[in-house]
Design an enzyme around this catalytic site. Structure first.
Site, PDB file in Angstrom:
ATOM      1  N   GLY A   1      41.314  38.265  47.415  1.00 51.62           N
ATOM      2  CA  GLY A   1      40.547  39.124  46.512  1.00 51.62           C
ATOM      3  C   GLY A   1      39.867  38.283  45.437  1.00 51.62           C
ATOM      4  N   HIS A   2      40.625  37.335  44.846  1.00 51.48           N
ATOM      5  CA  HIS A   2      40.035  36.453  43.827  1.00 51.48           C
ATOM      6  C   HIS A   2      38.911  35.619  44.434  1.00 51.48           C
ATOM      7  CE1 HIS A   2      44.219  36.806  41.983  1.00 51.48           C
ATOM      8  NE2 HIS A   2      43.427  37.249  41.023  1.00 51.48           N
TER       9      HIS A   2
ATOM     10  N   LYS B   1      40.396  47.040  41.693  1.00 48.25           N
ATOM     11  CA  LYS B   1      41.797  47.498  41.825  1.00 48.25           C
ATOM     12  C   LYS B   1      42.332  47.858  40.439  1.00 48.25           C
ATOM     13  CE  LYS B   1      45.379  44.715  42.503  1.00 48.25           C
ATOM     14  NZ  LYS B   1      46.327  45.043  41.408  1.00 48.25           N
TER      15      LYS B   1
END
Ligand code: PAF
Length: 285
Positions: free
Chosen positions: A40-41, A153
Protein backbone atom coordinates in the site's frame (compact mmCIF):
# COMPACT_ATOMS: atom_id res chain seq x y z
CA UNK A 1 15.32 11.04 -11.03
CA UNK A 2 18.47 9.68 -9.39
CA UNK A 3 18.80 5.97 -8.67
CA UNK A 4 20.65 6.49 -5.36
CA UNK A 5 18.29 7.22 -2.52
CA UNK A 6 19.36 9.84 -0.01
CA UNK A 7 18.67 9.17 3.67
CA UNK A 8 18.26 12.20 5.94
CA UNK A 9 18.06 12.13 9.71
CA UNK A 10 18.23 15.88 10.23
CA UNK A 11 15.56 18.30 9.14
CA UNK A 12 18.04 21.08 8.25
CA UNK A 13 20.00 18.87 5.86
CA UNK A 14 16.79 17.68 4.19
CA UNK A 15 15.45 21.25 4.02
CA UNK A 16 18.66 22.49 2.38
CA UNK A 17 18.66 19.74 -0.26
CA UNK A 18 14.98 20.36 -1.03
CA UNK A 19 15.58 24.10 -1.37
CA UNK A 20 18.09 23.32 -4.13
CA UNK A 21 15.68 20.93 -5.85
CA UNK A 22 12.83 23.43 -5.69
CA UNK A 23 14.99 26.28 -6.98
CA UNK A 24 15.84 24.06 -9.97
CA UNK A 25 12.09 24.13 -10.67
CA UNK A 26 11.34 20.61 -9.41
CA UNK A 27 8.06 19.62 -7.76
CA UNK A 28 8.12 17.63 -4.52
CA UNK A 29 5.79 14.80 -3.46
CA UNK A 30 5.68 13.60 0.14
CA UNK A 31 4.60 10.18 1.41
CA UNK A 32 4.41 10.30 5.23
CA UNK A 33 4.65 6.88 6.93
CA UNK A 34 5.44 5.22 10.22
CA UNK A 35 7.53 2.54 8.47
CA UNK A 36 6.84 -1.22 8.38
CA UNK A 37 6.17 -0.53 4.72
CA UNK A 38 3.90 -2.71 2.61
CA UNK A 39 2.53 -2.68 -0.94
CA UNK A 40 0.00 0.00 0.00
CA UNK A 41 2.83 2.41 0.90
CA UNK A 42 4.72 1.52 -2.28
CA UNK A 43 1.58 2.33 -4.27
CA UNK A 44 1.64 5.82 -2.72
CA UNK A 45 5.33 6.21 -3.63
CA UNK A 46 4.62 5.10 -7.22
CA UNK A 47 1.77 7.58 -7.57
CA UNK A 48 3.94 10.34 -6.09
CA UNK A 49 6.71 9.45 -8.58
CA UNK A 50 4.34 9.80 -11.51
CA UNK A 51 3.09 13.20 -10.37
CA UNK A 52 6.26 14.88 -9.02
CA UNK A 53 9.93 15.35 -9.94
CA UNK A 54 11.19 14.47 -6.47
CA UNK A 55 9.68 12.03 -3.95
CA UNK A 56 10.39 12.08 -0.22
CA UNK A 57 9.09 9.36 2.10
CA UNK A 58 9.19 10.03 5.84
CA UNK A 59 9.53 7.19 8.32
CA UNK A 60 8.76 8.16 11.89
CA UNK A 61 6.80 6.22 14.50
CA UNK A 62 5.09 9.23 16.02
CA UNK A 63 4.78 8.64 19.79
CA UNK A 64 2.25 11.42 20.40
CA UNK A 65 -0.41 9.80 18.23
CA UNK A 66 -0.49 6.60 20.31
CA UNK A 67 -3.01 6.75 23.12
CA UNK A 68 -1.99 3.24 24.20
CA UNK A 69 1.68 2.82 25.26
CA UNK A 70 1.54 -0.95 24.63
CA UNK A 71 0.48 -0.29 21.03
CA UNK A 72 3.42 2.11 20.57
CA UNK A 73 5.83 -0.47 21.99
CA UNK A 74 4.51 -3.25 19.76
CA UNK A 75 4.31 -1.15 16.61
CA UNK A 76 6.43 -3.01 14.00
CA UNK A 77 9.78 -1.39 13.22
CA UNK A 78 11.66 -2.65 10.15
CA UNK A 79 14.03 0.19 9.15
CA UNK A 80 16.44 -1.80 6.97
CA UNK A 81 13.82 -3.47 4.82
CA UNK A 82 11.87 -0.17 4.64
CA UNK A 83 14.88 1.63 3.15
CA UNK A 84 15.55 -1.23 0.73
CA UNK A 85 11.92 -1.16 -0.43
CA UNK A 86 11.96 2.61 -0.91
CA UNK A 87 15.21 2.44 -2.89
CA UNK A 88 13.76 -0.27 -5.12
CA UNK A 89 10.66 1.90 -5.63
CA UNK A 90 12.98 4.69 -6.87
CA UNK A 91 12.11 7.01 -4.00
CA UNK A 92 14.55 9.95 -4.04
CA UNK A 93 14.89 10.55 -0.32
CA UNK A 94 13.91 8.99 2.99
CA UNK A 95 13.50 11.22 6.04
CA UNK A 96 14.10 9.18 9.20
CA UNK A 97 14.31 11.58 12.16
CA UNK A 98 14.48 10.48 15.79
CA UNK A 99 12.15 11.75 18.48
CA UNK A 100 14.46 14.58 19.57
CA UNK A 101 14.73 15.85 16.03
CA UNK A 102 10.96 15.98 15.62
CA UNK A 103 10.13 17.11 19.14
CA UNK A 104 12.97 19.20 20.59
CA UNK A 105 10.33 20.66 22.92
CA UNK A 106 7.13 19.26 24.42
CA UNK A 107 4.15 19.78 22.13
CA UNK A 108 1.22 21.65 23.64
CA UNK A 109 -0.76 22.58 20.53
CA UNK A 110 -4.41 21.53 20.62
CA UNK A 111 -6.32 21.69 17.33
CA UNK A 112 -10.04 22.31 17.13
CA UNK A 113 -11.46 20.00 14.50
CA UNK A 114 -15.07 20.36 15.67
CA UNK A 115 -17.05 17.20 15.04
CA UNK A 116 -14.37 15.54 12.86
CA UNK A 117 -12.24 14.15 15.70
CA UNK A 118 -15.08 13.37 18.13
CA UNK A 119 -16.49 10.38 16.27
CA UNK A 120 -15.32 6.86 15.36
CA UNK A 121 -11.52 6.69 15.89
CA UNK A 122 -11.70 9.88 17.95
CA UNK A 123 -14.12 8.30 20.45
CA UNK A 124 -11.79 5.39 21.13
CA UNK A 125 -8.34 6.97 20.66
CA UNK A 126 -8.28 10.22 22.63
CA UNK A 127 -5.59 12.62 21.42
CA UNK A 128 -4.73 10.42 18.45
CA UNK A 129 -5.76 12.88 15.74
CA UNK A 130 -4.19 15.84 17.52
CA UNK A 131 -0.90 13.89 17.48
CA UNK A 132 -1.33 13.05 13.79
CA UNK A 133 -2.09 16.69 12.94
CA UNK A 134 0.95 17.95 14.85
CA UNK A 135 3.40 15.58 13.17
CA UNK A 136 1.98 16.04 9.66
CA UNK A 137 2.03 19.83 10.13
CA UNK A 138 5.71 19.54 11.08
CA UNK A 139 6.46 17.36 8.07
CA UNK A 140 4.64 19.81 5.80
CA UNK A 141 6.64 22.74 7.24
CA UNK A 142 9.99 20.93 6.95
CA UNK A 143 9.44 19.44 3.49
CA UNK A 144 7.04 21.97 1.93
CA UNK A 145 5.81 19.47 -0.67
CA UNK A 146 3.61 20.38 -3.60
CA UNK A 147 1.57 17.22 -3.00
CA UNK A 148 1.22 14.80 -0.07
CA UNK A 149 -0.13 11.24 -0.41
CA UNK A 150 -2.26 9.33 2.13
CA UNK A 151 -4.14 6.04 1.98
CA UNK A 152 -7.91 6.15 2.15
CA UNK A 153 -7.89 3.22 4.59
CA UNK A 154 -7.39 5.92 7.23
CA UNK A 155 -10.35 7.85 5.89
CA UNK A 156 -11.00 9.90 9.02
CA UNK A 157 -7.29 10.76 9.26
CA UNK A 158 -7.45 12.06 5.67
CA UNK A 159 -10.31 14.43 6.60
CA UNK A 160 -8.37 15.60 9.67
CA UNK A 161 -5.23 16.26 7.60
CA UNK A 162 -7.24 18.27 5.07
CA UNK A 163 -8.73 20.29 7.94
CA UNK A 164 -5.28 20.82 9.52
CA UNK A 165 -3.86 21.99 6.16
CA UNK A 166 -6.73 24.52 5.90
CA UNK A 167 -6.19 25.74 9.48
CA UNK A 168 -2.42 26.11 8.95
CA UNK A 169 -2.78 27.63 5.48
CA UNK A 170 -0.60 25.02 3.76
CA UNK A 171 -0.75 25.33 0.00
CA UNK A 172 -0.35 21.59 -0.52
CA UNK A 173 -2.50 19.24 -2.54
CA UNK A 174 -3.63 16.42 -0.23
CA UNK A 175 -4.03 13.31 -2.38
CA UNK A 176 -6.16 10.45 -1.04
CA UNK A 177 -5.32 7.07 -2.63
CA UNK A 178 -7.57 3.98 -2.77
CA UNK A 179 -6.96 1.33 -0.10
CA UNK A 180 -4.57 -1.41 -1.17
CA UNK A 181 -5.98 -4.87 -0.41
CA UNK A 182 -4.54 -8.36 -0.11
CA UNK A 183 -5.96 -10.90 -2.62
CA UNK A 184 -8.57 -12.00 -0.04
CA UNK A 185 -9.78 -8.41 0.48
CA UNK A 186 -8.06 -7.61 3.79
CA UNK A 187 -6.86 -3.99 3.74
CA UNK A 188 -3.04 -3.88 3.73
CA UNK A 189 -1.74 -2.59 7.05
CA UNK A 190 1.53 -2.63 8.97
CA UNK A 191 -0.49 -4.17 11.81
CA UNK A 192 -1.44 -7.26 9.74
CA UNK A 193 1.97 -8.78 10.41
CA UNK A 194 1.05 -9.02 14.09
CA UNK A 195 -1.98 -11.26 13.39
CA UNK A 196 -1.85 -14.93 14.38
CA UNK A 197 -2.59 -17.50 11.66
CA UNK A 198 -6.16 -17.91 12.89
CA UNK A 199 -6.74 -14.16 13.13
CA UNK A 200 -5.32 -13.62 9.64
CA UNK A 201 -7.65 -16.34 8.26
CA UNK A 202 -10.69 -14.62 9.77
CA UNK A 203 -9.71 -10.97 9.14
CA UNK A 204 -11.14 -10.81 5.55
CA UNK A 205 -14.60 -10.94 7.19
CA UNK A 206 -14.10 -7.23 7.87
CA UNK A 207 -14.11 -6.35 4.17
CA UNK A 208 -16.85 -8.92 3.50
CA UNK A 209 -18.95 -7.14 6.15
CA UNK A 210 -18.37 -3.79 4.46
CA UNK A 211 -19.38 -5.25 1.10
CA UNK A 212 -22.56 -6.63 2.70
CA UNK A 213 -23.32 -3.12 3.98
CA UNK A 214 -22.87 -1.70 0.47
CA UNK A 215 -25.28 -4.31 -0.90
CA UNK A 216 -27.89 -3.67 1.79
CA UNK A 217 -27.84 0.09 1.30
CA UNK A 218 -30.21 1.42 -0.02
CA UNK A 219 -33.23 -0.62 0.98
CA UNK A 220 -32.51 -1.01 4.69
CA UNK A 221 -32.28 1.52 7.53
CA UNK A 222 -28.70 2.22 8.73
CA UNK A 223 -29.40 0.66 12.15
CA UNK A 224 -30.52 -2.64 10.62
CA UNK A 225 -27.38 -2.71 8.47
CA UNK A 226 -25.22 -1.91 11.48
CA UNK A 227 -26.65 -4.78 13.57
CA UNK A 228 -26.32 -7.25 10.70
CA UNK A 229 -22.68 -6.37 9.96
CA UNK A 230 -21.62 -6.38 13.61
CA UNK A 231 -23.20 -9.79 14.21
CA UNK A 232 -21.67 -11.17 10.97
CA UNK A 233 -18.15 -10.14 12.02
CA UNK A 234 -18.55 -11.00 15.70
CA UNK A 235 -19.68 -14.51 14.71
CA UNK A 236 -15.96 -15.21 14.29
CA UNK A 237 -14.32 -16.14 17.60
CA UNK A 238 -11.20 -14.21 16.49
CA UNK A 239 -12.85 -10.82 15.84
CA UNK A 240 -14.72 -8.23 17.86
CA UNK A 241 -16.16 -5.04 16.34
CA UNK A 242 -15.36 -1.85 18.23
CA UNK A 243 -17.53 0.36 16.04
CA UNK A 244 -19.32 0.29 12.71
CA UNK A 245 -20.66 3.63 11.44
CA UNK A 246 -22.15 4.87 8.22
CA UNK A 247 -21.30 8.54 7.72
CA UNK A 248 -21.23 11.29 5.11
CA UNK A 249 -17.67 11.44 3.73
CA UNK A 250 -17.06 15.18 4.05
CA UNK A 251 -18.68 15.87 7.43
CA UNK A 252 -18.47 12.41 9.07
CA UNK A 253 -22.03 13.00 10.30
CA UNK A 254 -24.12 9.81 10.65
CA UNK A 255 -26.24 8.68 7.73
CA UNK A 256 -29.88 8.84 8.84
CA UNK A 257 -31.28 7.11 5.77
CA UNK A 258 -29.68 5.36 2.80
CA UNK A 259 -30.48 7.53 -0.22
CA UNK A 260 -29.05 6.32 -3.56
CA UNK A 261 -27.89 9.74 -4.77
CA UNK A 262 -26.06 10.74 -1.58
CA UNK A 263 -22.53 9.62 -0.88
CA UNK A 264 -21.88 7.61 2.26
CA UNK A 265 -18.99 5.68 3.70
CA UNK A 266 -19.08 2.69 6.04
CA UNK A 267 -16.23 2.78 8.56
CA UNK A 268 -15.25 0.00 10.93
CA UNK A 269 -12.73 -0.85 13.68
CA UNK A 270 -12.25 -4.44 14.78
CA UNK A 271 -10.11 -6.08 17.45
CA UNK A 272 -8.33 -9.30 16.54
CA UNK A 273 -6.82 -10.12 19.94
CA UNK A 274 -4.51 -7.21 20.74
CA UNK A 275 -4.37 -6.06 17.11
CA UNK A 276 -6.78 -3.29 16.11
CA UNK A 277 -7.74 -3.13 12.43
CA UNK A 278 -9.68 -0.41 10.62
CA UNK A 279 -11.26 -0.33 7.19
CA UNK A 280 -13.94 1.50 5.23
CA UNK A 281 -15.89 1.32 1.99
CA UNK A 282 -17.79 3.93 -0.02
CA UNK A 283 -21.42 2.90 -0.35
CA UNK A 284 -24.34 4.11 -2.51
CA UNK A 285 -22.03 6.54 -4.27
O1 PAF B 1 -0.96 7.01 8.58
C1 PAF B 1 0.15 7.01 9.15
O2 PAF B 1 1.02 6.16 8.92
C2 PAF B 1 0.44 8.08 10.19
O3 PAF B 1 -0.70 8.39 10.93
C3 PAF B 1 1.08 9.34 9.61
C4 PAF B 1 0.15 10.05 8.63
C5 PAF B 1 2.37 8.98 8.90
C6 PAF B 1 1.41 10.33 10.73
O4 PAF B 1 2.28 9.78 11.66
Amino acid sequence: MSSIMRVFKKRDALGEWLRQERSAGKTVGLVPTMGALHDGHLGLVNKARKENDVVVCSIFVNPIQFNNPADLKKYPRTPDSDLALLASAMCDAAFCPDEKEMYPEKETRVYDFGHLDKVMEGRFRHGHFNGVAIVVNKLFSIIQPHRAYFGEKDFQQLQIIKAMARIEGHDIMIVGCPTHREPDGLASSSRNRRLSEAQRREAPRIYQGLQMAAQMCPGHPPNTIKKKIISFINASAELEVEYFEMVRPDTLLPVKACVPCKKAIACIAVHAGSVRLIDNLAINS
